[in-house]
Design a protein around this motif. Structure first.
Motif, PDB file in Angstrom:
ATOM      1  N   UNK B 349      38.430  61.729  30.993  1.00 33.88           N
ATOM      2  CA  UNK B 349      39.124  61.689  29.499  1.00 33.88           C
ATOM      3  C   UNK B 349      39.820  60.620  29.053  1.00 33.88           C
ATOM      4  N   UNK B 350      39.899  60.411  27.920  1.00 28.80           N
ATOM      5  CA  UNK B 350      40.533  59.258  27.548  1.00 28.80           C
ATOM      6  C   UNK B 350      40.845  59.365  25.735  1.00 28.80           C
ATOM      7  N   UNK B 351      41.636  58.596  25.357  1.00 24.96           N
ATOM      8  CA  UNK B 351      42.309  58.904  23.965  1.00 24.96           C
ATOM      9  C   UNK B 351      40.962  58.797  23.167  1.00 24.96           C
ATOM     10  N   UNK B 352      39.815  57.773  23.314  1.00 25.60           N
ATOM     11  CA  UNK B 352      38.556  57.866  22.506  1.00 25.60           C
ATOM     12  C   UNK B 352      38.018  59.367  22.447  1.00 25.60           C
ATOM     13  N   UNK B 353      37.729  59.841  23.583  1.00 26.42           N
ATOM     14  CA  UNK B 353      36.637  60.982  23.400  1.00 26.42           C
ATOM     15  C   UNK B 353      37.783  62.155  22.696  1.00 26.42           C
ATOM     16  N   UNK B 354      39.067  62.182  23.237  1.00 25.15           N
ATOM     17  CA  UNK B 354      39.877  62.944  22.461  1.00 25.15           C
ATOM     18  C   UNK B 354      40.005  62.922  20.913  1.00 25.15           C
ATOM     19  N   UNK B 355      40.108  61.827  20.463  1.00 23.51           N
ATOM     20  CA  UNK B 355      40.219  61.868  18.984  1.00 23.51           C
ATOM     21  C   UNK B 355      38.635  62.297  18.423  1.00 23.51           C
ATOM     22  N   UNK B 356      37.644  61.919  18.944  1.00 18.90           N
ATOM     23  CA  UNK B 356      36.495  62.314  18.245  1.00 18.90           C
ATOM     24  C   UNK B 356      36.228  63.791  18.461  1.00 18.90           C
ATOM     25  N   UNK B 401      47.154  63.761  22.915  1.00 15.55           N
ATOM     26  CA  UNK B 401      46.678  63.594  24.353  1.00 15.55           C
ATOM     27  C   UNK B 401      47.408  64.158  25.543  1.00 15.55           C
ATOM     28  N   UNK B 402      48.592  64.056  25.514  1.00 10.66           N
ATOM     29  CA  UNK B 402      49.629  64.499  26.780  1.00 10.66           C
ATOM     30  C   UNK B 402      49.264  65.889  26.729  1.00 10.66           C
ATOM     31  N   UNK B 403      49.150  66.859  25.598  1.00  9.78           N
ATOM     32  CA  UNK B 403      48.872  68.245  25.903  1.00  9.78           C
ATOM     33  C   UNK B 403      47.733  68.436  26.635  1.00  9.78           C
ATOM     34  N   UNK B 404      46.815  67.714  26.461  1.00  8.36           N
ATOM     35  CA  UNK B 404      45.183  67.919  27.104  1.00  8.36           C
ATOM     36  C   UNK B 404      45.540  67.458  28.728  1.00  8.36           C
ATOM     37  N   UNK B 405      46.383  66.538  29.033  1.00  7.67           N
ATOM     38  CA  UNK B 405      46.683  66.124  30.476  1.00  7.67           C
ATOM     39  C   UNK B 405      47.289  67.054  31.253  1.00  7.67           C
ATOM     40  N   UNK B 406      48.491  67.809  30.473  1.00  9.35           N
ATOM     41  CA  UNK B 406      49.315  68.691  30.973  1.00  9.35           C
ATOM     42  C   UNK B 406      48.426  69.950  31.341  1.00  9.35           C
ATOM     43  N   UNK B 407      47.597  70.540  30.270  1.00 10.13           N
ATOM     44  CA  UNK B 407      46.709  71.699  30.403  1.00 10.13           C
ATOM     45  C   UNK B 407      45.636  71.541  31.633  1.00 10.13           C
ATOM     46  N   UNK B 408      45.261  70.561  31.623  1.00 11.50           N
ATOM     47  CA  UNK B 408      44.124  70.092  32.610  1.00 11.50           C
ATOM     48  C   UNK B 408      44.503  70.439  34.121  1.00 11.50           C
ATOM     49  N   UNK B 409      45.698  69.631  34.370  1.00 13.18           N
ATOM     50  CA  UNK B 409      46.266  69.674  35.581  1.00 13.18           C
ATOM     51  C   UNK B 409      46.689  71.234  36.149  1.00 13.18           C
ATOM     52  N   UNK B 410      47.113  71.884  35.175  1.00 15.53           N
ATOM     53  CA  UNK B 410      47.580  73.525  35.580  1.00 15.53           C
ATOM     54  C   UNK B 410      46.282  74.358  35.486  1.00 15.53           C
ATOM     55  N   UNK B 411      45.409  74.561  34.503  1.00 21.36           N
ATOM     56  CA  UNK B 411      44.414  75.599  34.500  1.00 21.36           C
ATOM     57  C   UNK B 411      43.342  75.376  35.127  1.00 21.36           C
ATOM     58  N   UNK B 412      42.680  74.234  35.333  1.00 21.26           N
ATOM     59  CA  UNK B 412      41.385  74.019  35.984  1.00 21.26           C
ATOM     60  C   UNK B 412      41.535  73.713  37.402  1.00 21.26           C
ATOM     61  N   UNK B 413      41.342  74.873  38.170  1.00 22.12           N
ATOM     62  CA  UNK B 413      41.554  74.769  39.486  1.00 22.12           C
ATOM     63  C   UNK B 413      40.549  75.612  40.262  1.00 22.12           C
TER      64      UNK B 413
END
Lengths: 427, 436
Positions: B349-356, B401-413
């Motif tokens: 994940x990075x800012x680039x694929x996030x904005x696309x 982008x920060x929202x994405x990072x937060x959710x990734x860490x908590x949901x995908x286990x």
């Protein structure tokens, strides 16, 4: 809504439907090929390979990323079967700049669209070998996956048996045993060949856009010599073969498909009556089959008929308990005889006319349906407007419908049943 | 009617809470020929254990009752409902899902008469022992149709693996056995509890005269006593763990099919918060697994996945899950590779694929607005989550982008995941090429 059609090169036409009522624009280019065993699999494979990239976007990943930047412009490369034609189609739908408030990307959308068909990703003039080999596997998987959907499988099997020996029986995605011998060289040759001799139809639905014009097609294709015109399908006049096929699969519910033929071609004035007869018999929840087989006798959840325009074939399909085959078939035969004997009311006719009218009028609310409708008219050389088609439906009398339905003959019964032995008839 | 507008989308919507209790929304869609109405109760397959009021007795109805009731509302004493709509050139239909039952029609002419019919047939059930009995054969065939569908089976097996108790694990239509038990009395009990207008919403979309829409619904609606108590749906406590990590089954398919589910344990949101979570999770799944992702291309080139591969999140207030799905020759290896991505997601994940991906979501949402069905169906679904569809783009735009990072860490286990596989069974002797 402003509709126009212009010839932009030998065998190349641009059809435009100009309207600003949608939030997106839609364009497709259609290469119209004969449905032919010798090329059906190659065209199908091409629909996979062309989607892998273009000369300026030379990989699937780069292409998909570009499309995302173009506000998720939706690119599709696919195969369609229209009667005994196989259509190789590239289409693109994209959000209109009035709503994205960004006027920088629409030119790029059209470039990608053009490049997919005309400037693919070639290495030394050929499709890449690993790409072609990879997509051959994907195509085989896709063809084999037709067993996953038993309802569609049963429909296809009925057509294969019913139209054995006719071009129409050819499966539009091709054949596993034909995939194997295709190489990147033979596929590239085929691709160049079909660009040289295919009848091409471009269809655009959207806001007026000066970029939608002949330069969507590279100059070198505008003056081609021999353009292949696919002939109209043959409608057999008589001597129908009667088939009765039972196949066993690992299933819970029986899938019944019945194929009928009429000898009224779609160009005939009586075809509108056949359309109405089909609607009354099995067109929807108000049809005789739905009311009798489903609502009165609780034998099926889905039961209905479809008229295949280019072949004047009616296909009936129903999902039934495997033990109810005889009873269901008995009712179906009764309904059919009712149609031939005029045992349906003026009310049934009115309802069927209204249903067809509503469906027809709804076409103009969807860019896709409007595109399909425009192409369909071109293929069947039908110059009538939507309004004229509706008028022709409204003029049909009960006598016309009886006359049309009396041309319809049972051809093939196909029943896919369970591997377990039936317990005999239950109610 | 009260007007609510959204400048980003350049659309507006009108709302009225009518005296007869019906909550009516009208969404003008100029120049469209088709007109559409959808009348929905907040009652789906997951609501079959309830109390009529807070301190009432707990009632459990047979599985598949909401869907059965949907079929039965089409009965009428004189003429059947399909015929009445057909006379006006309208197409009527209905559907039941986990959360709602909807009745809908579209037409090009006679819209107001049809609207009157819609409200009337939904508000006036006609049930007899005989017509209830008759429906069982039809619904049994509907259930058997789904039993033959491997995509449906691999999906439901995954839900059964993810959940211990939540009724989302139960088939929407019930089973051939459970629907046999359903009686007229059960259906009336469900109807009287969940079809009060206070539990329902009506959306109308098309190029229409607002005042006539309003008058039609005002006159069509029956008089209802206001209710003091709203029904209380009872859900058993659902553990955060999954019920089973692996569920395998066999059917007649060409290749193995799989659903990898990940249970969402961050629940309880409504309104904007719920929608934001939903969109964020779907953006993540696109960043990791869509056909523009590195993961996709690596595995596609290896022949491990094909065009059937995809991923999405779906959730409501008290359940939610991400699915990664497709067909592959080696579902166990593929599942392991997917779970590895969650362990080390930063490289994907990075800012680039996030904005696309965000741009893509904006374009695709706009394209959805070409369809009056898309508009009305999504309006309804989001309404029951306390959110108005026309504000969707604003929420989408607000995601960072920060929202994405937060959710990734908590949901995908990995420990919250279930793998459902349908393996092909052998002995399929049908000659499929038709060359016989």
């Amino acid at each position: 809504m402003n509709i126009s059609r212009i010839n932009i090169g030998n065998g190349i036409y641009l059809n435009k439907v100009i309207t600003d009522k949608f939030k997106s624009n839609f364009i497709s280019i259609n290469l119209i090929r004969p449905l032919d065993r010798s090329e059906v699999t190659k065209n199908s494979l091409l629909s996979y390979v062309l989607g892998r990239g273009t000369s300026s976007l030379p990989s699937k990943a780069v292409l998909e990323r570009k499309l995302e930047e173009l506000y998720g412009a939706h690119l599709s490369v696919n195969i369609n079967k229209r009667g005994e034609r196989q259509i190789l189609r590239v289409s693109m739908e994209w959000a209109d700049s009035r709503f994205t408030k960004d006027d920088t990307y629409e030119k790029s959308v059209l470039e990608v669209f053009r490049d997919i068909m005309f400037y693919p990703d070639l290495k030394d003039g050929l499709f890449g070998e690993s790409i072609v080999e990879g997509e051959k596997k994907n195509l085989i998987n896709r063809i084999e996956a037709k067993v996953n959907d038993k309802r569609t499988l049963a429909l296809n099997r009925c057509i294969e048996e019913m139209c054995k020996g006719e071009t129409f029986s050819i499966y539009q995605l091709g054949y596993v045993e034909d995939v194997k011998s295709i190489t990147n060289t033979s596929l590239t040759d085929h691709y160049r060949g079909i660009l040289q001799n295919s009848h091409m139809e471009i269809v655009y639905v959207g806001v007026e856009n000066p970029s939608i014009r002949e330069d969507l097609i590279p100059q070198e294709y505008l003056n081609r010599k021999d353009v292949l015109i696919v002939p109209r399908e043959i409608i057999p006049k008589d001597n129908f073969t009667k088939n009765h096929i039972v196949e066993r699969e690992d299933i819970t519910q029986g899938k019944l498909v019945v194929g009928y033929r009429s000898n009224i071609p779609y160009e005939d004035g009586l075809y509108s009556a056949l359309l109405l007869g089909n609607e009354i018999l099995g067109g929807g929840p108000n049809s005789k089959l739905f009311k009798d087989v489903r609502e009165k006798n609780s034998l099926a959840y889905y039961v209905g008929t479809n008229l295949i325009k280019h072949k004047s074939i009616i296909l009936l399909d129903a999902g039934i308990d495997i033990n109810n085959y005889q009873k269901t078939m008995g009712l179906i035969n009764e309904m059919f005889e009712d149609m031939k004997n005029g045992n349906f009311s003026d009310d049934d006719i009115e309802i069927a006319k209204k249903a067809i009218k509503t469906s027809s009028q709804s076409i103009i609310d969807s860019p896709h349906l409007m595109g399909e409708f425009t192409l369909g008219k071109v293929i069947s050389k039908d110059n009538r407007s939507l309004e004229e088609m509706i008028e022709d439906i409204e003029k049909v009398s009960k006598e016309d419908i009886i006359k049309a339905m009396n041309t319809v003959t049972l051809d093939t019964i196909y029943f896919m049943t369970s591997k377990e032995v039936e317990q005999g008839e239950t109610n | 009617m009260k007007r609510i507008s959204n400048a980003t989308l350049n659309e507006e919507i009108y709302f009225e809470n009518l005296e007869n209790g019906i909550k009516l929304f009208y969404f003008p869609k100029k120049d469209f020929t088709k007109k559409y109405a959808i009348f929905t109760t907040n009652y789906g397959s997951i609501h079959n254990r309830f109390k009529v009021k807070e301190d009432g007795e707990l009632i459990t109805l047979p599985e598949g009752i909401a869907h059965f009731l949907e079929h039965k509302l089409f009965e009428d004493e004189e003429d059947d409902i399909f015929t009445k709509f057909a006379h006006n050139g309208a197409f009527v239909n209905a559907f039941t899902n986990f959360n709602q039952t909807s009745y809908l029609f579209y037409s090009t002419d006679n819209f107001y008469e049809n609207l009157d019919l819609l409200v009337n047939f939904v508000q006036n059930p006609y049930l007899t022992d005989e017509n209830v009995e008759k429906e069982k054969g039809i619904i049994a065939q509907e259930i058997e149709m789904y039993l033959d569908n491997p995509k449906w089976r691999v999906f439901f097996n995954c839900l059964k693996g993810l959940y211990h108790n939540h009724p989302v694990r139960t088939d929407i239509a019930g089973t051939v056995g459970s629907i046999k038990e359903i009686t007229k009395e059960d259906l009336l009990r469900a109807y009287n509890t969940f079809y009060h207008p206070s539990n329902m919403v009506l959306f109308v979309v098309g190029d229409l005269d607002m005042n006539r829409v309003l008058e039609t619904v005002r006159n069509a609606g029956k008089e209802y006593e206001p209710v003091d108590d709203t029904p209380v749906v009872v859900f058993d406590n659902e553990p955060t763990t999954v019920n089973e990590r692996l569920i395998e089954d066999y059917m007649s398919t060409s290749k193995p099919l799989f659903y990898l589910g990940i249970k969402d344990n961050d629940l309880g949101q409504r309104g904007e918060e719920a929608i934001k979570k939903d969109i964020t999770t779907n953006i993540i799944l696109d960043m990791l697994f869509s056909d523009s992702s590195d993961f996709y291309h690596k595995l596609y080139d290896q022949g491990l996945i094909d065009k059937s591969f995809g991923a999405y999140y779906t959730g409501k207030e008290n359940y939610g899950h991400s699915f990664i799905i497709g067909q592959t020759h080696d579902p166990k290896l593929l599942s392991a590779l997917i779970l590895d991505v969650f362990k080390d997601y930063n490289q994907f994940i990075n800012e680039d694929n996030f904005s696309r991906i965000k741009k893509k979501e904006i374009g695709q949402f706009l394209m959805g607005f070409n369809s009056i069905e898309f508009i009305a169906n999504n309006l309804t679904d989001l309404y029951f989550q306390d959110f108005l569809l026309i504000d969707y783009l604003d929420v989408l735009n607000s995601i960072e982008f920060g929202d994405v990072e937060d959710r990734l860490g908590s949901h995908f286990k990995e420990e919250f995941s279930t793998l459902s596989i349908i393996w092909p069974n052998n002995g399929n002797d049908l000659n499929r090429e038709g060359d016989k």
